[in-house]
Design a protein around this motif. Structure first.
Motif, PDB file in Angstrom:
ATOM      1  N   ASN A  41      -8.413  -5.220  -4.578  1.00 10.61           N
ATOM      2  CA  ASN A  41      -9.713  -5.405  -4.069  1.00 10.61           C
ATOM      3  C   ASN A  41      -9.755  -4.823  -2.832  1.00 10.61           C
ATOM      4  O   ASN A  41      -8.778  -5.091  -2.076  1.00 10.61           O
ATOM      5  N   PHE A  42     -10.927  -4.325  -2.511  1.00  8.84           N
ATOM      6  CA  PHE A  42     -10.801  -3.878  -0.908  1.00  8.84           C
ATOM      7  C   PHE A  42     -12.528  -4.066  -0.447  1.00  8.84           C
ATOM      8  O   PHE A  42     -13.360  -4.457  -1.035  1.00  8.84           O
ATOM      9  N   THR A  43     -12.293  -3.930   1.024  1.00  9.16           N
ATOM     10  CA  THR A  43     -13.841  -3.678   1.749  1.00  9.16           C
ATOM     11  C   THR A  43     -13.866  -2.432   2.264  1.00  9.16           C
ATOM     12  O   THR A  43     -12.840  -1.620   2.373  1.00  9.16           O
TER      13      THR A  43
ATOM     14  N   SER B 264     -17.331  -6.878  -1.060  1.00  7.74           N
ATOM     15  CA  SER B 264     -15.891  -6.502  -1.504  1.00  7.74           C
ATOM     16  C   SER B 264     -15.833  -5.852  -2.916  1.00  7.74           C
ATOM     17  O   SER B 264     -16.843  -6.129  -3.719  1.00  7.74           O
ATOM     18  N   TYR B 265     -15.146  -4.761  -2.986  1.00  9.08           N
ATOM     19  CA  TYR B 265     -15.255  -4.234  -4.348  1.00  9.08           C
ATOM     20  C   TYR B 265     -13.901  -3.885  -4.920  1.00  9.08           C
ATOM     21  O   TYR B 265     -12.842  -4.335  -4.419  1.00  9.08           O
ATOM     22  N   SER B 266     -13.804  -3.633  -6.082  1.00 13.96           N
ATOM     23  CA  SER B 266     -12.475  -3.532  -7.076  1.00 13.96           C
ATOM     24  C   SER B 266     -12.394  -2.085  -7.171  1.00 13.96           C
ATOM     25  O   SER B 266     -13.356  -1.225  -7.338  1.00 13.96           O
TER      26      SER B 266
ATOM     27  N   THR C 141      -6.177  -5.835  -1.022  1.00 20.27           N
ATOM     28  CA  THR C 141      -5.406  -7.030  -1.618  1.00 20.27           C
ATOM     29  C   THR C 141      -5.308  -6.838  -3.226  1.00 20.27           C
ATOM     30  O   THR C 141      -6.270  -6.123  -3.558  1.00 20.27           O
TER      31      THR C 141
ATOM     32  N   GLU D 272     -20.845  -4.733   4.424  1.00 16.43           N
ATOM     33  CA  GLU D 272     -20.764  -5.940   3.666  1.00 16.43           C
ATOM     34  C   GLU D 272     -20.273  -5.662   2.365  1.00 16.43           C
ATOM     35  O   GLU D 272     -20.164  -4.308   1.726  1.00 16.43           O
TER      36      GLU D 272
ATOM     37  N   GLY E  28      -8.576  -3.941   4.200  1.00 15.34           N
ATOM     38  CA  GLY E  28      -8.582  -5.397   3.566  1.00 15.34           C
ATOM     39  C   GLY E  28      -8.095  -5.325   2.306  1.00 15.34           C
ATOM     40  O   GLY E  28      -8.814  -5.775   1.235  1.00 15.34           O
TER      41      GLY E  28
ATOM     42  N   GLN F 195      -5.668  -7.495  -7.073  1.00 16.04           N
ATOM     43  CA  GLN F 195      -6.816  -8.204  -7.773  1.00 16.04           C
ATOM     44  C   GLN F 195      -6.230  -9.436  -8.551  1.00 16.04           C
ATOM     45  O   GLN F 195      -5.270  -9.548  -9.003  1.00 16.04           O
TER      46      GLN F 195
ATOM     47  N   GLU G  79     -17.073  -2.487   9.628  1.00 21.91           N
ATOM     48  CA  GLU G  79     -16.873  -3.001   8.293  1.00 21.91           C
ATOM     49  C   GLU G  79     -18.171  -2.909   7.864  1.00 21.91           C
ATOM     50  O   GLU G  79     -19.194  -3.361   8.202  1.00 21.91           O
TER      51      GLU G  79
END
Length: 167
Positions: free
Chosen positions: A149-151, A75-77, A165, A73, A163, A167, A71
């Motif tokens: 949102n995701f990694t 978190s992104y949208s 989820t 670093e 990951g 938003q 993974e």
């Protein structure tokens, strides 16, 4: 011209026609029943569940172990660009492609080139692949256009989203 006389109408009560007809009928029904047995009863789909493995299936655990995910670093949208329900995977369109880690962007452009070379119809080079177990179960049923949102992770095949989820 020559007047054609219509053929004599078959008399339903005459025995030769009746026996001929019943024999014909028997052949037809035999054919139909033979075809039926090849239908839904037997065949490749018997006993197999359609669609992707369930969330808690060992299948996904094995997949994870085989792929050596790392993974990255942050978190992104983004939004769900496309989800293929029957196969349990899809793509996310990141809101800000340039904010993704350089490693991920390199992997995405390489994957895009490879896919085009393989003759696949690639709709968008920036889309990130994801799988069913990488999405929060609360998000289901997934709809295209859902904000998430995701990694990001890297594995042997390139880059993917996990990951995921709401938003």
């Amino acid at each position: 011209g020559v007047k054609q006389t219509p053929p004599p109408a078959a008399k339903p009560w005459s025995s030769p026609a009746a026996s001929k007809g019943s024999r014909k009928g028997a052949v037809v029904s035999k054919g139909a029943s033979k075809g039926k047995s090849k239908g839904k009863g037997k065949g490749k789909d018997k006993g197999k569940k359609k669609g992707p493995a369930s969330f808690d299936s060992d299948f996904w655990t094995r997949k994870l172990e085989e792929e050596n995910r790392t993974e990255l670093e942050g978190s992104y949208s983004g939004t769900i660009a496309k989800y293929i329900f029957k196969q349990g995977w899809g793509f996310i369109a990141p809101d800000d492609y340039d904010s993704l880690p350089a490693k991920a962007r390199e992997a995405l452009s390489k994957a895009h080139e490879d896919a085009e070379a393989a003759g696949k119809n690639v709709s968008d080079a920036n889309w990130i692949y994801f799988r069913k177990p990488d999405v929060d179960q609360e998000l289901y049923p997934l709809k295209d256009g859902t904000a998430v949102n995701f990694t990001v992770y890297m594995d042997e095949k390139g880059c993917g989203a996990c990951g995921i989820t709401a938003q």
